[in-house]
Design an enzyme around this catalytic site. Sequence first.
Site, PDB file in Angstrom:
ATOM      1  N   ASP A 177      -0.562  -6.578  -3.781  1.00 31.79           N
ATOM      2  CA  ASP A 177      -0.389  -6.195  -2.378  1.00 31.79           C
ATOM      3  C   ASP A 177      -0.451  -7.458  -1.524  1.00 31.79           C
ATOM      4  OD1 ASP A 177      -0.885  -3.285  -0.687  1.00 31.79           O
ATOM      5  OD2 ASP A 177      -1.110  -5.172   0.402  1.00 31.79           O
TER       6      ASP A 177
ATOM      7  N   HIS B 257       4.014   4.706  -4.323  1.00 32.85           N
ATOM      8  CA  HIS B 257       3.282   3.605  -4.952  1.00 32.85           C
ATOM      9  C   HIS B 257       1.834   4.012  -5.168  1.00 32.85           C
ATOM     10  CE1 HIS B 257       3.501   3.091  -0.570  1.00 32.85           C
ATOM     11  NE2 HIS B 257       2.256   2.623  -0.619  1.00 32.85           N
TER      12      HIS B 257
HETATM   13  P1  AMP Z   1       0.973   2.384   2.264  1.00 32.03           P
HETATM   14  O1  AMP Z   1       0.378   2.168   3.628  1.00 32.03           O
HETATM   15  O2  AMP Z   1       0.141   3.275   1.383  1.00 32.03           O
HETATM   16  O3  AMP Z   1       2.410   2.807   2.358  1.00 32.03           O
HETATM   17  O4  AMP Z   1       0.908   0.977   1.546  1.00 32.03           O
HETATM   18  C1  AMP Z   1       1.882   0.001   1.662  1.00 32.03           C
HETATM   19  C2  AMP Z   1       1.282  -1.266   1.150  1.00 32.03           C
HETATM   20  O5  AMP Z   1       2.324  -2.200   0.947  1.00 32.03           O
HETATM   21  C3  AMP Z   1       0.283  -1.916   2.106  1.00 32.03           C
HETATM   22  O6  AMP Z   1      -0.985  -2.048   1.464  1.00 32.03           O
HETATM   23  C4  AMP Z   1       0.910  -3.271   2.413  1.00 32.03           C
HETATM   24  O7  AMP Z   1      -0.043  -4.305   2.533  1.00 32.03           O
HETATM   25  C5  AMP Z   1       1.823  -3.474   1.222  1.00 32.03           C
HETATM   26  N1  AMP Z   1       2.966  -4.335   1.449  1.00 32.03           N
HETATM   27  C6  AMP Z   1       3.783  -4.354   2.533  1.00 32.03           C
HETATM   28  N2  AMP Z   1       4.752  -5.272   2.368  1.00 32.03           N
HETATM   29  C7  AMP Z   1       4.528  -5.846   1.149  1.00 32.03           C
HETATM   30  C8  AMP Z   1       5.196  -6.864   0.398  1.00 32.03           C
HETATM   31  N3  AMP Z   1       6.287  -7.504   0.856  1.00 32.03           N
HETATM   32  N4  AMP Z   1       4.688  -7.199  -0.815  1.00 32.03           N
HETATM   33  C9  AMP Z   1       3.593  -6.580  -1.291  1.00 32.03           C
HETATM   34  N5  AMP Z   1       2.928  -5.607  -0.633  1.00 32.03           N
HETATM   35  C10 AMP Z   1       3.394  -5.242   0.561  1.00 32.03           C
END
Ligand code: AMP
Length: 114
Positions: free
Chosen positions: A30, A100
């Site tokens: 993440d 995810h």
């Molecule tokens: P959610 O809020 O459950 O949809 O989680 C989305 C997650 O994706 C969050 O914890 C973000 O920090 C993570 N995230 C967003 N953009 C990226 C990225 N480019 N690479 C890795 N993680 C990401």
Amino acid sequence: MADCLFCGIASGEIPGDIVYRDESVLAFRDIDPKAPVHLLIIPGKHIAGVDKLEAEDEETIGHAMSVARRLAAEHGVSESGFRIVVNTGPDAAQSVRHIHLHLLGGRALDWPPG
Ligand code: AMP
């Protein structure tokens, strides 16, 4: 799917710190970790969320859970404990509409979540 951040990471168009990949799922760190271990496990196939799961996805999602178990062991949190979270929809603050599994560990996690 076009305009999907995690499809972009899966295809390599968007950089990601990928720690695992096989024919149906991948896992990456993440970008904004909420715990010392914070990995995201996703299917390569675009599925928006748990609310959009279909019967044909069951094997892939079950496999994603097995991969999470294996990654927890590899990242040293099997014994200390870990949490798997799947935020779904607005009230759960799902920000990326590509299903995810968050794998969180390496510290004591609060319960209940906010
Ligand atoms: P959610 O809020 O459950 O949809 O989680 C989305 C997650 O994706 C969050 O914890 C973000 O920090 C993570 N995230 C967003 N953009 C990226 C990225 N480019 N690479 C890795 N993680 C990401």
